[in-house]
Design an enzyme around this catalytic site. Structure first.
Site, mmCIF file in Angstrom:
data_model
loop_
_atom_site.group_PDB
_atom_site.id
_atom_site.type_symbol
_atom_site.label_atom_id
_atom_site.label_comp_id
_atom_site.label_asym_id
_atom_site.label_seq_id
_atom_site.Cartn_x
_atom_site.Cartn_y
_atom_site.Cartn_z
ATOM 1 C CE1 TYR A 556 0.544 12.428 -24.663
ATOM 2 C CE2 TYR A 556 1.348 12.123 -22.420
ATOM 3 C CZ TYR A 556 1.111 12.940 -23.513
ATOM 4 O OH TYR A 556 1.464 14.277 -23.445
ATOM 5 C CB SER A 719 9.196 19.711 -26.526
ATOM 6 O OG SER A 719 10.216 19.354 -27.438
ATOM 7 N N PRO A 720 11.237 20.318 -23.448
ATOM 8 C CG PRO A 720 11.989 19.482 -21.408
ATOM 9 C CD PRO A 720 10.876 19.350 -22.401
ATOM 10 N N GLY A 723 12.862 18.259 -28.816
ATOM 11 C CA GLY A 723 12.997 17.029 -29.578
ATOM 12 C C GLY A 723 14.401 16.474 -29.618
ATOM 13 C CG LEU A 725 18.029 21.178 -32.187
ATOM 14 C CD1 LEU A 725 18.531 20.301 -33.327
ATOM 15 C CD2 LEU A 725 17.143 22.297 -32.721
ATOM 16 N N GLY A 728 22.643 17.891 -26.776
ATOM 17 C CA GLY A 728 23.997 17.493 -27.174
ATOM 18 C C GLY A 728 24.009 16.644 -28.419
#
Length: 833
Positions: A556, A719-720, A723, A725, A728
């Site tokens: 990272y 990624s809950p 990304g 989407l 909201g």
């Protein structure tokens, strides 16, 4: 006869009289007439099944709502073992001795065990040490009924005429169980220090007690503090009574005033114990209010002595701390009613040590001393404590003025509400862990102007009203008043100094004993999108929110900055404050860490060489000696697991890592890794799997999650929000926010996906729930999920994630979500017959 003396051998009959008329001489061999009264007939021995716990010696509690003197029994962790020992003693004879601290509940637990195992036995209860317990074997042998000997506080029954070794031997020979309790303090007088273990309050017992619907037990669970639940139940009411009586009677007026001062200081939020000098300085206010010199108060030394005297073998009104410091017994704090006087607030703020004390004092002062709140918070609202902002906004809603004019929604800390225009979002470094909604004054102006009802109240406004009604119910239940509504935190959580800790939930990581928070702080944005200072602020806020599981990876930072994220975490650890000890740290290995021009074949993947090199490099960047969970970032198809586990075993032995997890593994690789680990004795194998899993991407339900559950791995979804989407994204576009980009933009280009996301957002808007919070809350309902990774770029995003912990999605809503995002179905039925 004027004088009589007997000597020389045993005498069975001795008679001394001035006149003899009708006289019957009974030999000692005719035992019944000479037995103590309580042993003369079995009719005097109560039946266990009909016996009372109070008669057995259990402590009384305050009367319940139904008038009962004892609350219902809450099962203890020791119950099964205790019952087994009682059963064995009844079968073979023997002594069962239960040790515990004073009023720790040992008598009640022992009574319940006996009542459960031996309900048909009768109980011999000697009234005192001088009750000739040595004659009990004779009585038992004579009556011939199943019985037991009950010795509560065994120390009272030891010695001559009590339970001596030969008496116990006789009872054992007769098959009579002897059931006894004893305080540890007394036990230490007979045995060497260190025998037995210290008292504790296991989490499972507290959970069972918390599930009990008796108000007395619920009160004790909520407030027992360092004291046991049984101790709180037994000591609290009588100590409160003593204190109240002393406040109104001559003799201990000054002592009662000292206790009242300690109680009020605790109510301000100032952490105790408190210096003797401070109590002596402030107690005069309470003494004067009670009557002053008219009460003929005792000298100060005598007052401290009375207040610190241990009562009922349990605790004292003033409890001693280190360095001549004193604190109040918790029960008194919870039952104090009079408002805290202004001099006490002033003194508390003057003695506050650091931001934490100021924060707690400010929160507690909101309702009755808002000027204290403003003074306490003004110095800390800009250094990363979002609760300060929240408290200031509460004062603003009350209509009171600060030296800078009326505060609007915490405007001094970065939240701005402008009449007639939507308010801007908070820009402070760390926003409040509990979200508040300031009133949009433009809405109010339009309402006064007589705008049509449908334009005054949007669906969102009606949803807000529902939350306000929910908050009102909580206020009524708690008996407290709040200036503003909370969403979604009910105000009754505000009864604790740090209510956000009451929200956080914890679970064990897979099959391990490691306890981790139900949310995982993802750090991938630290460095690339969030600078070091803001990253540190977010980690501080996460820790304040009770979030203890932090996830990172050696790569990272990405590109030429690989390792930057670990370095940011390391510099945060280096600040101290037990940061490292409070965090369960997870990082990953797989990617190539060398600069592109310096990359060599062995600079990546999971060879033993790269694992050893990568661990040492991560430890250096993280500025720590060990990694809690070391994760394989990807499958290495070229390296056999035998080699991988051999390298891991060495690192575990060296203390550099504790557990091992996987990331992005298919189900068969999870099985393969753990099967090979099982063949290597001493290797625990994988304990967690970090995988892509969310409402819109549910393929992990096919194989990965079933494999993880089969092998006892905790599932950590990454990624809950898919990304962004599920956060909201369409609503943000409509409201003029940032447009979707990257994976979200590509997905929304598909009309079918866009329609799906629109249906999702419409459903949640109908229920008054933020989409991102719902997506996280949904994951928390999924079988096998330990906790999703949240990767906030800002403190506001972290705040939103924390709120998800409080959402309870109804079955109806969960069904609707499944209709919008149907999963693949159970494995293997989804792809087989």
């Amino acid at each position: 006869m004027g004088e009589n003396s007997v000597s020389g051998g045993r005498q069975d009959q001795v008679v001394q009289a001035h006149a003899i008329q009708n006289l019957t001489v009974t030999s000692a061999a005719d035992a019944p007439a000479l037995l103590p009264r309580y042993l003369q007939t079995a009719d005097r021995w109560p039946l266990v099944g009909a016996w009372n716990a109070l008669a057995a010696g259990a402590h009384r509690a305050r009367p319940g709502e139904d008038g009962t003197e004892l609350p219902p029994y809450v099962r203890r962790d020791v119950d099964d073992e205790l019952r087994d020992r009682v059963r064995t003693a009844a079968e073979r004879g023997g002594l069962v001795l239960v040790l515990g601290d004073s009023t720790a509940g040992k008598t009640r637990a022992t009574f319940e065990a006996v009542r459960h195992v031996l309900p048909d036995h009768q109980v011999i209860v000697p009234p005192s040490r001088s009750a000739h317990l040595g004659r009990a074997p004779d009585a038992v042998e004579r009556v011939g009924v199943p019985c037991l000997v009950w010795l509560d506080d065994l120390e009272r029954h030891l010695g001559p005429d009590g339970l001596e070794a030969d008496v116990l031997d006789e009872l054992v020979a007769l098959g009579v169980p002897v059931i006894a309790t004893m305080r540890r303090k007394e036990y230490a007088k007979f045995y060497a220090p260190g025998d037995g273990d210290g008292g504790s309050h296991p989490l499972a017992e507290l959970e069972r007690a918390g599930a009990c619907d008796d108000s007395r037990i619920a009160d004790a669970v909520a407030h027992h503090g360092p004291h046991g639940i049984a101790e709180y139940l037994a000591a609290g009411p009588v100590l409160l009574r003593d204190w109240r009586q002393a406040r109104t009677s001559i003799g201990h007026a000054r002592g009662a005033a000292l206790v009242a001062t300690a109680v009020d200081l605790a109510r301000t939020g100032l952490r105790g114990p408190y210096p003797r000098e401070l109590l002596a300085e402030l107690h005069e206010h309470h003494l004067s209010a009670a009557g002053g010199a008219v009460l003929r108060p005792e000298p100060l030394e005598a007052a401290f002595e009375w207040a610190a005297h241990v009562r009922y073998g349990v605790t004292s009104l003033l409890m001693p701390g280190d360095g001549n410091r004193w604190g109040a017994f918790d029960y008194l704090v919870d039952h104090a009613g009079a408002p805290v006087a202004d001099p006490v607030w002033e003194a508390a703020l003057a003695h506050a040590v650091g931001d934490t004390d100021k924060l707690l004092i400010g929160l507690n002062a909101i309702a009755s001393a808002p000027h204290i709140t403003k003074r306490a918070m003004s110095s800390i609202s800009t250094v990363g404590l979002g609760r300060a902002t929240y408290a200031l906004s509460r004062c603003a809603r009350s209509g009171r003025r600060s030296p800078h004019g009326r505060l609007r929604g915490g405007a001094t800390a970065g939240c701005v509400a402008v009449p007639g225009r939507p308010r801007r979002r908070c820009r402070s470094p760390v926003s409040p862990p509990v979200r508040h909604r300031t009133r949009w004054e433009g809405d109010e102006a339009r309402n006064r102007a007589g705008a049509p009802r449908e334009t005054r109240r949007s669906d969102r406004g009606r949803a807000h009203d529902r939350h306000r009604q929910r908050a009102s119910r909580c206020r009524r239940a708690s008996g407290e008043t709040y200036a503003s509504s909370l969403r979604p935190n009910p105000p009754c959580l505000e009864r604790t100094p740090r209510p956000w800790l009451a929200v956080m939930k914890y679970t064990q990581l897979g099959r391990t004993g490691l306890k981790v928070s139900r949310l995982v702080l993802g750090t991938m944005n630290f460095g690339p999108q969030t600078d070091e200072a803001d990253s540190h602020a977010i980690m501080d806020a996460a820790l304040d929110g009770g979030l203890n599981f932090f996830d990172t990876a050696n790569v990272y930072g990405w590109g030429e900055n690989k390792g930057r994220t670990e370095s940011i975490i390391g510099s945060w650890f280096a600040k101290g404050g037990d940061r490292r000890d409070k965090v369960v740290l997870a990082t990953k290995v797989y990617g190539n860490m060398a600069a592109s021009q310096d990359a060599w074949p062995n600079h990546d993947k999971l060879s033993a060489l790269n694992i050893r090199r990568a661990v040492d490099a991560s430890l250096k960047r993280l500025q720590t000696d060990y990694i809690d969970v070391y994760q394989f970032h990807h499958v290495d198809r070229a390296t056999p697991f035998e080699e991988i586990w051999q390298a891991i075993d060495v690192l575990v032995q060296q203390g550099k890592i504790l557990y091992v997890g996987s990331s992005n593994f298919p189900g068969y690789k999870i099985a393969q890794a753990n099967e090979i680990a099982a063949r290597r004795h001493g290797t625990i194998g994988l304990v967690s799997e970090q995988c892509l899993y969310n409402l819109a991407e549910r393929r992990a339900e096919m194989e990965v999650i079933p494999a993880a559950q089969e092998y006892g791995l905790g599932v950590i979804p990454w990624s809950p929000l898919h990304g962004g989407l599920l956060g909201g994204v369409i609503k943000k576009e409509v409201e003029g926010g940032r447009r979707a980009s990257g994976r979200s933009a590509d997905a929304l280009a598909d009309t079918a996906v866009r329609a799906q996301i629109q249906a999702y957002e419409d459903l949640l808007d109908k229920h008054g729930i933020e989409p991102g919070e719902a997506a996280l809350a949904w994951l928390l309902t999924r079988p096998g999920v330990t906790g999703p990774i949240v990767g906030p770029r800002t403190a506001q995003q972290l705040e939103s994630a924390l709120r998800a912990l409080e959402l309870e999605l109804s079955e109806e809503l969960l069904t609707s979500l499944d209709e919008i995002f149907p999963g693949p179905g159970p494995s293997p039925e989804a792809f087989a017959w």
